[in-house]
Design an enzyme around this catalytic site. Structure first.
Site, PDB file in Angstrom:
ATOM      1  N   ALA A  65       0.857  -1.181   0.000  1.00 33.24           N
ATOM      2  CA  ALA A  65       0.000   0.000   0.000  1.00 33.24           C
ATOM      3  C   ALA A  65       0.895   1.234   0.000  1.00 33.24           C
ATOM      4  O   ALA A  65       2.039   1.168   0.458  1.00 33.24           O
ATOM      5  CB  ALA A  65      -0.884  -0.016   1.235  1.00 33.24           C
ATOM      6  N   GLY A 109       0.504  -5.051   0.796  1.00 35.17           N
ATOM      7  CA  GLY A 109      -0.662  -5.081  -0.084  1.00 35.17           C
ATOM      8  C   GLY A 109      -0.358  -5.723  -1.432  1.00 35.17           C
ATOM      9  O   GLY A 109      -1.263  -6.257  -2.077  1.00 35.17           O
ATOM     10  N   GLU A 112      -0.697  -9.306  -0.846  1.00 35.98           N
ATOM     11  CA  GLU A 112      -2.128  -9.550  -0.592  1.00 35.98           C
ATOM     12  C   GLU A 112      -2.947  -9.494  -1.885  1.00 35.98           C
ATOM     13  O   GLU A 112      -3.876 -10.281  -2.080  1.00 35.98           O
ATOM     14  CB  GLU A 112      -2.631  -8.521   0.438  1.00 35.98           C
ATOM     15  CG  GLU A 112      -1.970  -8.740   1.799  1.00 35.98           C
ATOM     16  CD  GLU A 112      -2.151  -7.573   2.755  1.00 35.98           C
ATOM     17  OE1 GLU A 112      -1.742  -6.443   2.404  1.00 35.98           O
ATOM     18  OE2 GLU A 112      -2.695  -7.772   3.843  1.00 35.98           O
ATOM     19  N   GLU A 132       4.530  -5.175   7.209  1.00 38.95           N
ATOM     20  CA  GLU A 132       3.789  -4.072   7.836  1.00 38.95           C
ATOM     21  C   GLU A 132       4.241  -3.803   9.263  1.00 38.95           C
ATOM     22  O   GLU A 132       4.179  -2.676   9.745  1.00 38.95           O
ATOM     23  CB  GLU A 132       2.274  -4.366   7.819  1.00 38.95           C
ATOM     24  CG  GLU A 132       1.625  -4.301   6.448  1.00 38.95           C
ATOM     25  CD  GLU A 132       1.615  -5.612   5.688  1.00 38.95           C
ATOM     26  OE1 GLU A 132       2.408  -6.518   6.039  1.00 38.95           O
ATOM     27  OE2 GLU A 132       0.818  -5.737   4.741  1.00 38.95           O
TER      28      GLU A 132
HETATM   29  N1  CAA Z   1       4.591   3.183  -0.606  1.00 31.93           N
HETATM   30  C1  CAA Z   1       4.992   4.342  -1.163  1.00 31.93           C
HETATM   31  N2  CAA Z   1       6.152   4.480  -1.828  1.00 31.93           N
HETATM   32  C2  CAA Z   1       6.931   3.380  -1.928  1.00 31.93           C
HETATM   33  C3  CAA Z   1       6.582   2.150  -1.379  1.00 31.93           C
HETATM   34  C4  CAA Z   1       5.334   2.056  -0.696  1.00 31.93           C
HETATM   35  N3  CAA Z   1       4.881   0.925  -0.175  1.00 31.93           N
HETATM   36  N4  CAA Z   1       7.581   1.257  -1.631  1.00 31.93           N
HETATM   37  C5  CAA Z   1       8.516   1.924  -2.330  1.00 31.93           C
HETATM   38  N5  CAA Z   1       8.140   3.208  -2.510  1.00 31.93           N
HETATM   39  C6  CAA Z   1       8.870   4.260  -3.199  1.00 31.93           C
HETATM   40  C7  CAA Z   1      10.052   4.753  -2.369  1.00 31.93           C
HETATM   41  O1  CAA Z   1       9.631   5.693  -1.407  1.00 31.93           O
HETATM   42  C8  CAA Z   1      10.923   5.344  -3.448  1.00 31.93           C
HETATM   43  O2  CAA Z   1      10.413   6.603  -3.819  1.00 31.93           O
HETATM   44  P1  CAA Z   1      11.369   7.906  -3.815  1.00 31.93           P
HETATM   45  O3  CAA Z   1      12.406   7.607  -4.865  1.00 31.93           O
HETATM   46  O4  CAA Z   1      10.452   9.025  -4.175  1.00 31.93           O
HETATM   47  O5  CAA Z   1      11.955   7.992  -2.450  1.00 31.93           O
HETATM   48  C9  CAA Z   1      10.691   4.420  -4.640  1.00 31.93           C
HETATM   49  O6  CAA Z   1       9.471   3.739  -4.381  1.00 31.93           O
HETATM   50  C10 CAA Z   1      11.795   3.354  -4.784  1.00 31.93           C
HETATM   51  O7  CAA Z   1      11.878   2.673  -3.539  1.00 31.93           O
HETATM   52  P2  CAA Z   1      13.284   2.445  -2.772  1.00 31.93           P
HETATM   53  O8  CAA Z   1      14.224   3.557  -3.062  1.00 31.93           O
HETATM   54  O9  CAA Z   1      12.963   2.192  -1.336  1.00 31.93           O
HETATM   55  O10 CAA Z   1      13.789   1.114  -3.509  1.00 31.93           O
HETATM   56  P3  CAA Z   1      14.760   0.011  -2.913  1.00 31.93           P
HETATM   57  O11 CAA Z   1      15.119  -0.858  -4.071  1.00 31.93           O
HETATM   58  O12 CAA Z   1      15.861   0.628  -2.147  1.00 31.93           O
HETATM   59  O13 CAA Z   1      13.866  -0.813  -1.859  1.00 31.93           O
HETATM   60  C11 CAA Z   1      11.878  -1.972  -1.131  1.00 31.93           C
HETATM   61  C12 CAA Z   1      12.766  -1.558  -2.328  1.00 31.93           C
HETATM   62  C13 CAA Z   1      12.604  -2.964  -0.238  1.00 31.93           C
HETATM   63  C14 CAA Z   1      10.630  -2.622  -1.721  1.00 31.93           C
HETATM   64  C15 CAA Z   1      11.493  -0.718  -0.308  1.00 31.93           C
HETATM   65  O14 CAA Z   1      11.013   0.280  -1.198  1.00 31.93           O
HETATM   66  C16 CAA Z   1      10.452  -0.950   0.728  1.00 31.93           C
HETATM   67  O15 CAA Z   1      10.750  -1.500   1.781  1.00 31.93           O
HETATM   68  N6  CAA Z   1       9.195  -0.525   0.486  1.00 31.93           N
HETATM   69  C17 CAA Z   1       8.124  -0.598   1.428  1.00 31.93           C
HETATM   70  C18 CAA Z   1       7.599  -2.015   1.592  1.00 31.93           C
HETATM   71  C19 CAA Z   1       6.489  -2.073   2.624  1.00 31.93           C
HETATM   72  O16 CAA Z   1       6.683  -1.751   3.765  1.00 31.93           O
HETATM   73  N7  CAA Z   1       5.280  -2.498   2.191  1.00 31.93           N
HETATM   74  C20 CAA Z   1       4.132  -2.563   3.038  1.00 31.93           C
HETATM   75  C21 CAA Z   1       3.320  -1.296   2.918  1.00 31.93           C
HETATM   76  S1  CAA Z   1       1.962  -1.198   4.076  1.00 31.93           S
HETATM   77  C22 CAA Z   1       0.768  -2.213   3.441  1.00 31.93           C
HETATM   78  O17 CAA Z   1       0.905  -2.766   2.362  1.00 31.93           O
HETATM   79  C23 CAA Z   1      -0.466  -2.350   4.272  1.00 31.93           C
HETATM   80  C24 CAA Z   1      -1.428  -3.392   3.796  1.00 31.93           C
HETATM   81  O18 CAA Z   1      -1.417  -4.512   4.240  1.00 31.93           O
HETATM   82  C25 CAA Z   1      -2.421  -3.068   2.802  1.00 31.93           C
END
Ligand code: CAA
Length: 258
Positions: A65, A109, A112, A132
């Site tokens: 998400a 998400g 999911e 999460e």
């Molecule tokens: N939401 C918003 N933006 C996101 C995102 C997310 N879930 N995941 C990645 N991005 C964005 C980053 O902020 C970044 O944007 P900027 O360049 O503007 O800063 C861009 O995508 C590239 O991401 P990274 O620079 O972080 O890329 P990376 O290769 O270094 O890392 C990753 C990749 C490990 C996937 C890392 O991006 C990450 O950990 N993302 C979040 C994963 C996460 O926590 N997901 C769960 C979300 S909550 C949820 O999903 C609730 C639910 O159950 C519905």
């Protein structure tokens, strides 16, 4: 219809929906989930479409998400908007078969969303996770329920409590994905699978989906009875007659979805 966060491509009887927010690793925001729901509804109603593939980019199916969109929200906002109810669950209301073709990250998400599809074909680069907990939240699009049913309590707890990622091989061993293919061949394999599904009777395919999905909702004896009645009902269809006649005649069946 033009979308901004997804790309829909139709070839013959197969529709491919590509999640398309590359700068955010396909993070699922309200706009994307709304467009996805709309596209799925249209494809489900379009008689030419017989199977749908849902995919992302090489780097990310979807990284979860959209954290930036959620970060300022309060409980009241989330509750009143019923975040991740409704449109976010559109895949589960789609009656036609939906295959997830997952490459790269399928987190939160994203994982999911893939689990809502009928089955998952994973590239060998795929990484699944429910991280999460690292954000101080629990999963909100079905992870605690669907992952637990798919891989069992121990591995589901491991994924949700540690927030670690599972590679494609582990995901296949655990029963989360149906097959793993080389990343370069992901779309070719997904398309071949979709074509196989598209050859079948859509009537029967929809009945299969209802019966398999019933196993999540009911007891074994009720599920078995539901399956048996569905099996009996198939004998009222032209496609049962055609399928069995074709077998006897040693030819390919020509199903008419009747
Ligand atoms: N939401 C918003 N933006 C996101 C995102 C997310 N879930 N995941 C990645 N991005 C964005 C980053 O902020 C970044 O944007 P900027 O360049 O503007 O800063 C861009 O995508 C590239 O991401 P990274 O620079 O972080 O890329 P990376 O290769 O270094 O890392 C990753 C990749 C490990 C996937 C890392 O991006 C990450 O950990 N993302 C979040 C994963 C996460 O926590 N997901 C769960 C979300 S909550 C949820 O999903 C609730 C639910 O159950 C519905």
């Amino acid at each position: 219809m033009a979308y901004e966060t997804i790309v829909v491509d139709v070839e013959n009887h197969i529709a491919t929906i590509k999640l398309n927010r590359p700068d955010a690793l396909n993070a699922l925001n309200v706009q994307l989930l709304g467009e996805l729901a709309k596209a799925l509804g249209e494809l489900d109603r379009n008689e030419k479409i017989r199977c749908i593939i849902l995919t992302g980019s090489a780097k990310a199916f979807a990284a979860g998400a959209d954290i930036k969109e959620m970060s300022e929200k309060s409980f009241v906002d989330m509750f009143l908007l019923d975040f991740f109810g409704g449109e976010a669950e559109a895949i589960t209301r789609t009656r036609k078969p939906v295959i997830a073709a997952v490459s790269g990250y399928a987190l939160g998400g994203g994982c999911e969303l893939a689990m809502m599809c009928d089955f998952i074909i994973a590239a060998d680069t795929a990484k699944f996770g429910q991280p999460e907990i690292n954000l101080g939240i629990v999963a909100g699009m079905g992870g605690t329920q669907r992952l637990t049913r798919l891989v069992g309590k121990s591995k589901s707890m491991d994924m949700h409590l540690t927030g670690r990622f599972m590679d494609a091989e582990e995901a296949e061993r655990a029963g989360l994905v149906s097959r793993v293919v080389p990343a370069k061949k992901l779309m070719e394999e997904a398309r071949t699978a979709a074509e196989k599904v598209a050859e079948k009777s859509m009537l029967t395919a929809k009945a299969v989906k209802e019966a398999v999905n019933r196993s999540y909702e009911t007891t074994l004896s009720e599920g078995l009875l539901y399956e048996r009645r569905m099996f009996h009902a198939m004998f009222a269809t032209e496609d049962q007659n055609e399928g069995m006649s074709a077998f006897a005649d040693k030819r390919s069946p020509q199903f008419r979805d009747r």
